[in-house]
Design an enzyme around this catalytic site. Structure first.
Site, PDB file in Angstrom:
ATOM      1  N   THR A 132       1.048   6.862 -11.484  1.00  0.00           N
ATOM      2  CA  THR A 132       1.643   8.114 -11.952  1.00  0.00           C
ATOM      3  C   THR A 132       0.586   9.107 -12.416  1.00  0.00           C
ATOM      4  OG1 THR A 132       1.929   7.206 -14.176  1.00  0.00           O
ATOM      5  CG2 THR A 132       3.786   6.975 -12.643  1.00  0.00           C
ATOM      6  N   LYS A 161      -8.670  -5.293  -7.968  1.00  0.00           N
ATOM      7  CA  LYS A 161      -9.172  -5.771  -9.254  1.00  0.00           C
ATOM      8  C   LYS A 161      -8.147  -5.549 -10.364  1.00  0.00           C
ATOM      9  CE  LYS A 161     -13.278  -3.727  -9.515  1.00  0.00           C
ATOM     10  NZ  LYS A 161     -14.666  -3.510  -9.962  1.00  0.00           N
ATOM     11  N   ASP A 207      -3.620  -2.032 -14.284  1.00  0.00           N
ATOM     12  CA  ASP A 207      -4.571  -3.129 -14.511  1.00  0.00           C
ATOM     13  C   ASP A 207      -3.914  -4.267 -15.286  1.00  0.00           C
ATOM     14  OD1 ASP A 207      -6.634  -1.962 -13.168  1.00  0.00           O
ATOM     15  OD2 ASP A 207      -7.828  -1.462 -14.931  1.00  0.00           O
TER      16      ASP A 207
END
Length: 534
Positions: free
Chosen positions: A257, A270, A237
């Site tokens: 991961t 997003k 993110d």
């Protein structure tokens, strides 16, 4: 029109402008015989053709099938790189003079009102690639296809010297850092590796600024050198937002991961960071260049993080995929025990990703607010952030989602959408996966605040997905405080009974291969006595 292809193993999904069935089911239907035009059709393709960047102008595409449309549009939009090689002195480049090739033509010259219309194509791949850090695996060396729009990942590594900027979670770097450095050195890649403490408490713009400063110092060429992000959901993110902001979108390759990142955080578009104590309040929509899923990274995860990611798989099973739910019933213990390395784990992950992409692809920018993938996300953002600010054990994202699903499972039962047997089966899978169903921060006030915030984000309507049987869903808009309190009472009591059982079994539940976590001591002391009395 959105053109997007997402591939995972042998699974692929595509969408071109026309409205797919799952979108039609929610009240959106395509106009019969509608023309689907890409950004390069009509005026746009004419302009590029005049500048030598595209083949001869083609007529608008009448979509007779999704596959046909994709082939036609991809052909029309393919840039002619040989024409570009002609250079700035070519007769086809930079032709001057007003030409009216815009949405409003030349109307603005008379009216003073100018109209602009543009569309953003999306095209990326989600692909399994085992042993990414093996010296003979060249996936990380693949750069950008020259002059592609949208940016495309080249099929093979380029012949010129490679440079890469890598953002990696510091815990992942501790385990895989030497192997990563050896890989880059072996292939002669000039490499900058930025290891960051990417966890929920640190998920803020401070990390974005750190990335931006190092990117600027590295002098990244965003036309040739994609950023590589390696880590869990928070890392991806943060890297996604930083990449989207730096030079107004620098291509990014995501390498998840964790189970959570592989089946959820990495495969959408997003990006976000937390802001003012609210989860993911600042963010953008930014499609990755590619996502490479390497299950071998999951071998080093602890049981709690394996369970955490499993919550997002269970989410898709409950509201969309009955067959996936039945697979979880049979193989949940195997998933955790083998750290998702078994053949059944591959099938389960692929079905989860397929279901997620089916729901995301036609609604990437969330114009439609009734989203099945929001199951488990009505109360959970508030629960997760409340736990983050408390003194007790923190909740991982999947744990908060599962608590939400436990509540909405009971709410669905209270409304008659699922049977007692279906409720038992859902809680049974949660138990097998070792997922928490309750946390002490789940007061009525926190739950209702979460629902209120969710409703505000969804344009004033709750739009909360409930199970309607296993593998199907219905949206509800009238959840009342009283039924939330009743559901919370049931789930908290069930949790109390589980704690009492775990207290007599070294922290483990029967039919569960992971310890009940998080179990703060204060919570044990608080609810064990009434549970035993019950």
């Amino acid at each position: 029109m959105v053109l997007q292809t997402a591939q995972f193993g042998r699974v692929s999904t595509t969408s071109v402008g026309g409205v797919p069935q799952n979108m039609q089911a929610r009240g959106y239907a395509p106009r019969a015989g509608a023309l689907v035009q890409s950004p390069f059709h009509s005026n746009g393709i004419h302009r590029l053709q005049r500048r030598g960047l595209c083949a001869a102008r083609q007529a608008p595409v009448l979509v007779t099938s999704q596959a046909t449309a994709i082939d036609q549009i991809a052909t029309a939009e393919a840039p002619a790189t040989s024409s570009m090689a002609a250079g700035p002195n070519s007769d086809n480049v930079c032709m001057s003079g007003l030409n009216g090739l815009s949405a409003g033509g030349v109307e603005g010259l008379d009216s003073g009102c100018f109209h602009v219309a543009a569309q953003q194509p999306v095209l990326y791949t989600v692909q399994e690639s085992l042993n990414l850090l093996s010296l003979d695996n060249k996936s990380l060396l693949r750069g950008l296809l020259p002059d592609s729009f949208p940016a495309r990942l080249a099929a093979e590594p380029g012949s010129e010297k490679q440079r890469r900027f890598i953002i990696i979670d510091e815990n992942v770097f501790e385990t895989y850092g030497p192997q990563l450095e050896q890989y880059m050195q072996y292939h002669g890649v000039e490499c900058e590796i930025l290891a960051l403490p990417t966890c929920e408490p640190n998920k803020s713009f401070n990390l974005i600024f750190q990335v931006a400063e190092r990117l600027e110092a590295f002098k990244l060429n965003r036309r040739k050198e994609p950023i590589i992000a390696i880590g869990g959901g928070v890392c991806l993110d943060v890297a996604g937002l930083a990449a989207n902001l730096y030079r107004r979108n620098t291509p990014l390759i995501k390498i998840p991961t964790t189970v959570m990142a592989a089946v959820d955080a990495s495969i959408g578009i997003k990006t976000a960071v937390n802001f003012h104590g609210r989860k993911n309040k600042m963010g953008t929509y930014c499609a990755p260049l590619a996502v490479f899923i390497d299950k071998t990274f999951l071998k080093t995860l602890g049981d709690r993080h394996l369970s955490n990611g499993s919550a997002e798989i269970l989410k898709m099973a409950c509201i969309k995929d009955r067959e996936l739910f039945e697979l979880l019933e049979k193989h949940s213990a195997e998933l955790i025990q083998t750290k998702f390395q078994s053949p059944h784990a591959s099938t389960i992950m692929r079905r989860s990703i397929q279901g997620m992409l089916e729901e995301l692809e036609y609604n990437l920018w969330e114009h439609i607010l009734s989203r099945l993938v929001d199951y488990g996300h009505a109360f959970s953002p508030e629960i997760e952030m409340a736990a983050l600010q408390g003194d007790e054990a923190l909740l991982l994202h999947g744990e908060a989602v599962n608590i939400d699903m436990a509540l909405t499972t009971q709410l669905a039962y209270q409304r008659g959408y699922i049977s007692a047997e279906e409720r038992r089966r859902v809680f049974g899978v949660m138990r097998q996966l070792g997922l928490a169903i309750w946390h002490e921060v789940c007061t009525t006030e926190v739950l209702m605040q979460g629902l209120e915030d969710t409703t505000r984000q969804r344009d004033g309507i709750q739009r909360v997905p409930f199970m309607k049987g296993i593998g199907e869903a219905v949206f509800v808009n009238d959840i009342a405080r009283e039924e939330v309190e009743l559901a919370a009472q049931y789930v908290s009591q069930l949790h109390a009974e589980q704690l009492a059982e775990a207290a007599h079994n070294n922290g483990y539940l029967a039919n569960s291969i992971t310890p009940l976590e998080p179990v703060p001591q204060s919570v044990k002391q608080f609810i064990r006595e009434p549970a035993m009395a019950h």
